[in-house]
Design an enzyme around this catalytic site. Structure first.
Site, short mmCIF file in Angstrom:
data_model
loop_
_atom_site.label_atom_id
_atom_site.label_comp_id
_atom_site.label_asym_id
_atom_site.label_seq_id
_atom_site.Cartn_x
_atom_site.Cartn_y
_atom_site.Cartn_z
N HIS A 42 0.76 -1.16 0.03
CA HIS A 42 -0.18 -0.07 -0.04
C HIS A 42 0.96 1.21 0.06
O HIS A 42 0.63 2.02 -0.80
CB HIS A 42 -0.88 -0.12 1.15
CG HIS A 42 -1.95 0.84 1.19
ND1 HIS A 42 -2.98 0.66 0.37
CD2 HIS A 42 -2.22 2.08 1.86
CE1 HIS A 42 -3.94 1.69 0.55
NE2 HIS A 42 -3.55 2.64 1.56
N HIS A 88 -10.25 2.59 -1.46
CA HIS A 88 -10.32 2.28 -0.07
C HIS A 88 -11.19 0.90 -0.13
O HIS A 88 -12.18 0.84 0.70
CB HIS A 88 -11.01 3.45 0.89
CG HIS A 88 -10.43 3.68 2.02
ND1 HIS A 88 -11.09 4.04 3.39
CD2 HIS A 88 -9.09 4.03 2.33
CE1 HIS A 88 -9.99 4.08 4.16
NE2 HIS A 88 -8.78 4.37 3.52
#
Length: 729
Positions: A42, A88
């Site tokens: 990430h 997300h």
């Protein structure tokens, strides 16, 4: 350090050996947590970075490309547009309301931290099966309602319009939903702020909300697959407070009017860790931070928790020495926490103190600019050969097929979703959700308009990841061009499965090549973006989904081109070649449950010619509307337009086969023409194939042998989606 702790932090044996080399010793728990977060997929992009290199990122109008909080382009008259798209996905699958809400909050901070006031939100959403009474369908209706409510809640509370997006459904998303948020802001082109920390002795200031334990391990969680052991991860999902973010945004915008700071960075994934390492890393600086000075929401918090918490609505500022009190005063005036927690050094090292004792010491480079890059194995998926030959029967009459496709959730009007968003706040919105085509806002100061469109067809990307990604770029650009605006740049959100699977890495590699090719050919550089990997559950990956948003500019906001009919008797033209392309089509999927075939390469010359024709014809004011032909082909495109405008159509088109009214040949559009002779001459000049296929008007929907009451078509298109979603209400 015991092996169980190392494994719990998702650190491989090779990575741990590298940590030992970097530090020259064993890490303590704080340092291990920091390495774990910064080397997560990430934060580090370690699997994807190799393929992102080479994206076209430059053009005369590009002010800032990838590498900052958001991309920036010049939109004329000294105004810059700042925009980015983020994912997300994992948090929203775990806790849909807060996951989606904080996704919006994060992308807003990325934009306003650059100095821009945010003027528009959009989103790109993917869910699994929502029809029927199965537990799976009930779950995805719950995920849909929660995610949409979270998006609307955060944007509405912030006073920022959500003006467009796309929502699609496919069984490939049964195990992982995709929630991609986009934001765009405006600022003066010579007043842009960057995420840097430089100048020895300059103070480092924490501003915003207090730090709690929410979101701990969020970056690492978003860098892993889902399985039966980790599906209950609610503590890793952040909790958002849009009213605190509204105060933070206004305080930042007030600060930006002063000459008090060197740089500013949002605390996003990995919280204080990522913001501090990224700011110092970009500048080649070092930093000292005193963690006991961090404003805390909970008692007994440790340095580990303070560095890795992903509590929302927080920023890190590098101020100019001597102006720190001025900075503190601004944020405290807005009732926000603000504390000096450190200073910039020249050491290239992050030194973390806890009550004056050194708690951690890590070189910054290996965790930021020089983070590891992996060269993972790639392998062309075996399934591609199995699905290459698409054979679909031609035994379903067009009326039956028409209503079957019209009732597909990805086709149906999504007013249930967009009615939860305030699209008109700030009073700049020209074209909003439900109008088809690109969303558009006006720049009041200049009289120009900014058009933006989100696009991606996951089925096409499954069938051919390279061509599918190229088509996403071209289709998003076409939507912008069909509004009369010139497409200028893109942001992307690259959603793929598990990078440890060589077939997924091949899909990703091919997708990047498709984006590179399309952006070069169409002159729409990539200025920002995001990669989301590990979108898989129990070994099953989502379809490759490189979501694209294209942003463009119309010199005259008054010439924004509509996407639906606005008068009766208007000549309707079909532009582009229809070749009977059913590969990856909705027709094949909805009627025969088949996803396959061979996609045709994007004809960039034809695509550019179509854009240029419509933009020029709009300038000459000879068009009433223009709309891209998309999913479901000409029949579904016209049905949407007729339903929204409540104006019927009477069209007859000569195709090779009757079912070609549902084909998804690329680079096509439907336009309404005011001056037919002038338009036909212009189309001939640009080399665009055209055919007059009918006129608007009446209360029937007529296309070849389909002849239905417009009222019946509208009832399905406008109301069916809400009936599906509200089953439990």
């Amino acid at each position: 350090m015991d092996k169980a702790t190392i494994q719990a932090h998702k650190i491989s044996d090779e990575e741990y050996e590298e940590i030992l080399k970097i530090l020259g010793r064993e890490p303590n728990l704080l340092e291990l947590g920091i390495f774990s977060a910064m080397w997560s997929e990430h934060c580090s992009y370690k699997s994807s970075k190799k393929y992102l290199n080479g994206f076209p990122t430059k053009a005369p109008w590009v002010i800032q490309g990838p590498g900052e909080n958001a991309g920036v382009i010049d939109v004329g008259d000294g105004v810059a547009a700042v925009f980015k798209m983020e994912s997300h996905n994992h948090p929203s699958f775990i806790e849909p309301f807060q996951g989606a809400a904080t996704g919006v909050g994060g992308i807003l901070r990325d934009v306003f931290t650059m100095g821009a006031r945010v003027v528009a939100n959009m989103n790109s959403l993917r869910f699994g099966e929502i029809r029927g009474e199965s537990e799976l369908a009930k779950k995805h209706r719950y995920l849909l309602k929660g995610s949409v409510a979270g998006i609307g809640h955060y944007g509405n509370c912030m006073g920022i319009p959500t003006i467009g997006g796309e929502t699609t459904f496919d069984p490939s998303f049964n195990g992982n939903i995709l929630i991609n948020a986009f934001a765009l802001g405006l600022c003066k082109s010579d007043e842009i702020f960057y995420g840097k920390a430089e100048g020895v002795g300059n103070p480092v200031i924490y501003v915003g909300s207090k730090t709690g334990r929410d979101g701990l391990g969020g970056a690492v969680m978003a860098s892993d697959s889902f399985n039966d052991e980790n599906k209950s991860l609610r503590p890793t999902v952040q909790v958002g407070d849009p009213f605190a973010e509204k105060l933070l945004m206004e305080a930042c915008l007030e600060l930006f009017k002063k000459d008090y700071i060197i740089g500013i960075q949002d605390m996003g994934a990995a919280g204080l860790t990522s913001s501090s390492f990224e700011m110092a890393g970009r500048s080649g600086s070092g930093m000292k931070m005193y963690l006991d000075r961090v404003p805390m929401r909970e008692v007994g918090m440790t340095p580990y928790e303070l560095m890795l918490s992903e509590s929302q609505e927080r920023m890190l500022i590098c101020a100019k020495k001597g102006f720190e009190q001025k900075v503190l005063e601004i944020f405290r005036k807005w009732d926000l926490d603000a504390e000096i927690i450190g200073e910039v050094t020249s050491s290239g090292v992050m030194q973390l103190y806890w009550h004056d004792e050194l708690a951690g010491e890590i070189p910054i480079g290996p965790l930021s600019e020089a983070a590891p890059v992996l060269d993972r194995p790639v392998a062309r998926p075996k399934y591609l050969d199995e699905i290459a030959n698409l054979e679909i029967p031609n035994n379903i009459d067009n009326k039956t097929a028409f209503f079957k496709l019209l009732k597909e959730p990805e086709v149906l009007n999504k007013s249930f979703i967009y009615d939860q968003y305030d699209a008109n706040i700030q009073t700049n919105t020209i074209k909003q959700p439900g109008c088809l085509g690109a969303a558009t806002i006006r720049i009041k100061e200049s009289g120009r308009a900014i058009a933006m469109a989100a696009q991606c067809d996951p089925r096409a990307n499954f069938v051919d990841p390279k061509i599918g990604a190229a088509r996403a770029v071209a289709a998003a650009g076409r939507k912008v061009a069909m509004s009369g605006a010139v497409p200028l740049a893109i942001t992307d959100c690259l959603n793929y499965g598990n990078p440890q699977n060589p077939e997924v890495m091949w899909q990703f590699k091919e997708g990047c090549e498709g984006i590179k090719e399309a952006c070069r050919e169409l002159n729409t550089p990539v200025v920002s973006g995001n990669v989301s990997l590990y979108n898989d559950t129990d070994g099953i990956s989502v379809y490759p989904t490189p979501a694209i948003v294209t942003v463009g500019v119309n010199e005259d906001a008054n010439l924004n081109l509509k996407s639906t009919f606005s008068s009766e008797g208007r000549a309707i033209y079909l532009l582009g070649e229809t070749s009977g392309e059913f590969a990856a089509s909705l027709y094949a999927k909805a009627l025969f449950n088949v996803v396959g075939g061979k996609l045709k390469e994007v004809d960039y010359k034809a695509e550019r010619a179509l854009w240029e024709l419509v933009i020029e014809a709009n300038k000459e004011q000879i068009l009433e509307f223009a709309n891209s032909v998309g999913v479901g082909g000409l029949a579904i495109t016209l049905a949407k337009m007729a339903s929204i405008s409540n104006i019927g159509v009477n069209c007859e088109v000569k195709f090779k086969e009757p079912n070609f009214i549902f084909d998804e040949s690329f680079s096509r559009a439907v336009v309404g023409v005011k001056d037919e002779a002038k338009f036909e001459a212009l189309a001939t000049k640009f080399g665009v194939k055209f055919e007059k296929i009918g006129v608007s008007g009446g209360k029937r929907f007529k296309l070849n042998e389909i002849d239905e009451s417009l009222e019946d078509v509208r009832e399905i298109y406008l109301n069916e989606f809400a009936k599906i979603v509200k089953k439990e209400d």
